[in-house]
Motif scaffolding. Structure first.
Motif, PDB file in Angstrom:
ATOM      1  N   LEU A 211      65.040 -43.958 -95.464  1.00  0.00           N
ATOM      2  CA  LEU A 211      65.373 -42.805 -94.630  1.00  0.00           C
ATOM      3  C   LEU A 211      66.109 -43.263 -93.371  1.00  0.00           C
ATOM      4  O   LEU A 211      65.820 -44.333 -92.821  1.00  0.00           O
ATOM      5  CB  LEU A 211      64.111 -42.048 -94.198  1.00  0.00           C
ATOM      6  CG  LEU A 211      63.399 -41.169 -95.227  1.00  0.00           C
ATOM      7  CD1 LEU A 211      62.184 -40.516 -94.573  1.00  0.00           C
ATOM      8  CD2 LEU A 211      64.328 -40.087 -95.772  1.00  0.00           C
ATOM      9  N   ASN A 213      66.588 -43.650 -89.668  1.00  0.00           N
ATOM     10  CA  ASN A 213      65.575 -43.662 -88.602  1.00  0.00           C
ATOM     11  C   ASN A 213      66.194 -43.778 -87.210  1.00  0.00           C
ATOM     12  O   ASN A 213      65.488 -43.692 -86.208  1.00  0.00           O
ATOM     13  CB  ASN A 213      64.578 -44.793 -88.820  1.00  0.00           C
ATOM     14  CG  ASN A 213      65.165 -46.163 -88.538  1.00  0.00           C
ATOM     15  OD1 ASN A 213      66.351 -46.385 -88.776  1.00  0.00           O
ATOM     16  ND2 ASN A 213      64.358 -47.077 -88.042  1.00  0.00           N
ATOM     17  N   VAL A 239      60.071 -35.289 -89.547  1.00  0.00           N
ATOM     18  CA  VAL A 239      60.284 -36.088 -90.756  1.00  0.00           C
ATOM     19  C   VAL A 239      61.237 -35.360 -91.699  1.00  0.00           C
ATOM     20  O   VAL A 239      62.130 -35.974 -92.301  1.00  0.00           O
ATOM     21  CB  VAL A 239      58.942 -36.393 -91.449  1.00  0.00           C
ATOM     22  CG1 VAL A 239      59.180 -37.055 -92.799  1.00  0.00           C
ATOM     23  CG2 VAL A 239      58.065 -37.274 -90.569  1.00  0.00           C
ATOM     24  N   GLN A 240      61.086 -34.032 -91.791  1.00  0.00           N
ATOM     25  CA  GLN A 240      61.971 -33.261 -92.658  1.00  0.00           C
ATOM     26  C   GLN A 240      63.400 -33.273 -92.126  1.00  0.00           C
ATOM     27  O   GLN A 240      64.356 -33.327 -92.899  1.00  0.00           O
ATOM     28  CB  GLN A 240      61.473 -31.818 -92.788  1.00  0.00           C
ATOM     29  CG  GLN A 240      62.243 -30.986 -93.816  1.00  0.00           C
ATOM     30  CD  GLN A 240      62.173 -31.599 -95.204  1.00  0.00           C
ATOM     31  OE1 GLN A 240      61.098 -31.931 -95.703  1.00  0.00           O
ATOM     32  NE2 GLN A 240      63.328 -31.765 -95.844  1.00  0.00           N
ATOM     33  N   ASP A 241      63.550 -33.244 -90.808  1.00  0.00           N
ATOM     34  CA  ASP A 241      64.893 -33.344 -90.219  1.00  0.00           C
ATOM     35  C   ASP A 241      65.563 -34.654 -90.623  1.00  0.00           C
ATOM     36  O   ASP A 241      66.744 -34.685 -90.961  1.00  0.00           O
ATOM     37  CB  ASP A 241      64.824 -33.252 -88.693  1.00  0.00           C
ATOM     38  CG  ASP A 241      64.457 -31.868 -88.197  1.00  0.00           C
ATOM     39  OD1 ASP A 241      64.743 -30.883 -88.906  1.00  0.00           O
ATOM     40  OD2 ASP A 241      63.870 -31.767 -87.103  1.00  0.00           O
ATOM     41  N   TRP A 242      64.801 -35.761 -90.572  1.00  0.00           N
ATOM     42  CA  TRP A 242      65.361 -37.061 -90.954  1.00  0.00           C
ATOM     43  C   TRP A 242      65.687 -37.094 -92.441  1.00  0.00           C
ATOM     44  O   TRP A 242      66.691 -37.694 -92.846  1.00  0.00           O
ATOM     45  CB  TRP A 242      64.391 -38.182 -90.601  1.00  0.00           C
ATOM     46  CG  TRP A 242      64.274 -38.456 -89.135  1.00  0.00           C
ATOM     47  CD1 TRP A 242      63.185 -38.243 -88.335  1.00  0.00           C
ATOM     48  CD2 TRP A 242      65.277 -39.001 -88.272  1.00  0.00           C
ATOM     49  NE1 TRP A 242      63.458 -38.613 -87.040  1.00  0.00           N
ATOM     50  CE2 TRP A 242      64.727 -39.077 -86.966  1.00  0.00           C
ATOM     51  CE3 TRP A 242      66.594 -39.426 -88.475  1.00  0.00           C
ATOM     52  CZ2 TRP A 242      65.442 -39.576 -85.878  1.00  0.00           C
ATOM     53  CZ3 TRP A 242      67.306 -39.916 -87.391  1.00  0.00           C
ATOM     54  CH2 TRP A 242      66.748 -39.994 -86.123  1.00  0.00           C
ATOM     55  N   ARG A 243      64.873 -36.444 -93.246  1.00  0.00           N
ATOM     56  CA  ARG A 243      65.175 -36.376 -94.688  1.00  0.00           C
ATOM     57  C   ARG A 243      66.454 -35.592 -94.930  1.00  0.00           C
ATOM     58  O   ARG A 243      67.303 -36.001 -95.739  1.00  0.00           O
ATOM     59  CB  ARG A 243      64.004 -35.725 -95.438  1.00  0.00           C
ATOM     60  CG  ARG A 243      62.772 -36.602 -95.554  1.00  0.00           C
ATOM     61  CD  ARG A 243      61.617 -35.840 -96.166  1.00  0.00           C
ATOM     62  NE  ARG A 243      60.423 -36.676 -96.306  1.00  0.00           N
ATOM     63  CZ  ARG A 243      59.190 -36.220 -96.413  1.00  0.00           C
ATOM     64  NH1 ARG A 243      58.968 -34.901 -96.399  1.00  0.00           N
ATOM     65  NH2 ARG A 243      58.173 -37.044 -96.542  1.00  0.00           N
ATOM     66  N   ASN A 244      66.581 -34.465 -94.240  1.00  0.00           N
ATOM     67  CA  ASN A 244      67.797 -33.659 -94.390  1.00  0.00           C
ATOM     68  C   ASN A 244      69.024 -34.434 -93.929  1.00  0.00           C
ATOM     69  O   ASN A 244      70.090 -34.364 -94.549  1.00  0.00           O
ATOM     70  CB  ASN A 244      67.672 -32.357 -93.590  1.00  0.00           C
ATOM     71  CG  ASN A 244      66.607 -31.435 -94.129  1.00  0.00           C
ATOM     72  OD1 ASN A 244      66.184 -31.566 -95.280  1.00  0.00           O
ATOM     73  ND2 ASN A 244      66.152 -30.495 -93.316  1.00  0.00           N
ATOM     74  N   THR A 246      69.375 -37.703 -93.898  1.00  0.00           N
ATOM     75  CA  THR A 246      69.637 -38.754 -94.883  1.00  0.00           C
ATOM     76  C   THR A 246      70.458 -38.209 -96.041  1.00  0.00           C
ATOM     77  O   THR A 246      71.422 -38.842 -96.499  1.00  0.00           O
ATOM     78  CB  THR A 246      68.320 -39.350 -95.401  1.00  0.00           C
ATOM     79  OG1 THR A 246      67.564 -39.870 -94.298  1.00  0.00           O
ATOM     80  CG2 THR A 246      68.573 -40.460 -96.403  1.00  0.00           C
ATOM     81  N   ALA A 247      70.105 -37.013 -96.510  1.00  0.00           N
ATOM     82  CA  ALA A 247      70.876 -36.386 -97.585  1.00  0.00           C
ATOM     83  C   ALA A 247      72.266 -35.995 -97.105  1.00  0.00           C
ATOM     84  O   ALA A 247      73.251 -36.118 -97.849  1.00  0.00           O
ATOM     85  CB  ALA A 247      70.128 -35.160 -98.107  1.00  0.00           C
ATOM     86  N   SER A 250      74.895 -38.866 -97.032  1.00  0.00           N
ATOM     87  CA  SER A 250      75.109 -39.626 -98.269  1.00  0.00           C
ATOM     88  C   SER A 250      76.584 -39.670 -98.661  1.00  0.00           C
ATOM     89  O   SER A 250      77.054 -40.662 -99.217  1.00  0.00           O
ATOM     90  CB  SER A 250      74.270 -39.037 -99.407  1.00  0.00           C
ATOM     91  OG  SER A 250      74.661 -37.692 -99.672  1.00  0.00           O
TER      92      SER A 250
END
Length: 315
Positions: A211, A213, A239-244, A246-247, A250
């Protein structure tokens, strides 16, 4: 009605003095103008983008203003821990789907902090002094759970001290005789900041356990070169913001470094196309040209080239 570009304050190094000045809290929110022509209403932000969908509780100006036609100027804010939170209001402002807006609205209630009136009952008020416009605004606003008339104070130093104690962003001082110049920015309105902020573009990221960071940030100079100003991973992103994020990045990864010079923090970094803009708070600028203790507030919809070096002296 054609959208009005808001009048902006300039940064002040010291508080103005004299009876001709009033002071108001500087809200950490989204600048918004509310338009109503008697039948049609719109909320439009400082960049001319419509935001009526995002704030349905504010979509009917006739519910909070008695004028038959009007343009109001103010700031939409959301609170966290009793203080305005830019991150929270962006949870509303960034939404585009009606179902998502309906779901999030009860979780993130907003307030429209109105501080000016530009047009009322078919008459432009731009050339009237602020004191007269404030009187008209007070007469026109109706009680509403999501709308407040921003109070003014005649002792800027006392308000600034109170804002410091409350951990607020700062205050804005305005000349009572000031007219309203759309698209203007001059010393008749002055912002005195407690918390410094900057909008910067991300040109690189680092990863941990797959992810993103942290992000590497930069600002553009007049020649269009992107200069590294530091990295940040701390802030209000979930955490969801960082996941979004990361996507999101890409498809943006590139081998070409976007910065004019190799950043100090280049080891382990992955370069991305400089397309994503973020608002950050920071303590001060280091002599090296990087910022100290940056804290990410939120991702914002701004053109990357608007992230300019002159913010270092004008924010």
């Amino acid at each position: 009605m054609q959208p009005v570009i808001p009048f902006e304050p300039v940064l002040a190094a010291r508080l103005p003095e004299g009876d001709e000045w009033i002071a108001q809290i500087k809200w950490d929110g989204v600048r918004m103008l509310s338009y109503y022509d008697g039948s049609h209403a719109e909320l439009i932000n400082r960049r001319g983008n419509r935001r009526t969908l995002q704030y349905p509780e504010l979509a009917r100006p006739e519910a909070y203003c008695r004028a038959d036609s009007v343009i109001l100027d103010g700031e939409i804010i959301a609170l966290s821990g009793g203080k305005p939170s830019f991150h929270e209001v962006m949870r509303r402002d960034s939404l585009k789907n009606e179902a998502a807006i309906r779901a999030v609205s009860p979780q993130v209630p907003v307030l429209y902090m109105v501080f000016d009136i530009l047009y009322c009952n078919g008459i432009w008020l731009l050339d009237q002094p602020l004191s007269r416009r404030q009187q008209t605004l007070s007469e026109m606003l109706l009680p509403h759970p999501h709308v407040q008339n921003v109070p003014s104070y005649h002792e800027p130093a006392q308000l600034y001290a109170a804002a410091q104690k409350g951990g607020l962003e700062g205050i804005v001082c305005k000349e009572l005789s000031s007219t309203y110049a759309p698209g203007g920015k001059d010393k008749r309105w002055q912002k005195c900041k407690i918390i410094s902020d900057v909008t910067a573009v991300a040109g690189g990221v680092t990863f941990r356990d797959g992810l993103v960071n942290a992000l590497l940030f930069g600002l553009y100079d007049d020649a269009g070169k992107l200069h590294y100003i530091g990295h940040a991973g701390a802030g209000k992103m979930t955490v969801q913001d960082w996941r979004n994020l990361t996507a999101q990045i890409s498809g943006m990864i590139t081998e070409q470094m976007p910065f004019a010079e190799l950043p100090q923090r280049s080891k382990g970094s992955v370069w991305i196309k400089p397309e994503l803009v973020f608002k950050l708070h920071y303590l001060e600028w280091n002599t090296s040209g990087t910022f100290r203790q940056p804290v990410i507030q939120s991702q914002v919809e701004l053109p990357p080239l608007s992230c300019r070096m002159d913010q270092r002296t004008q924010t």
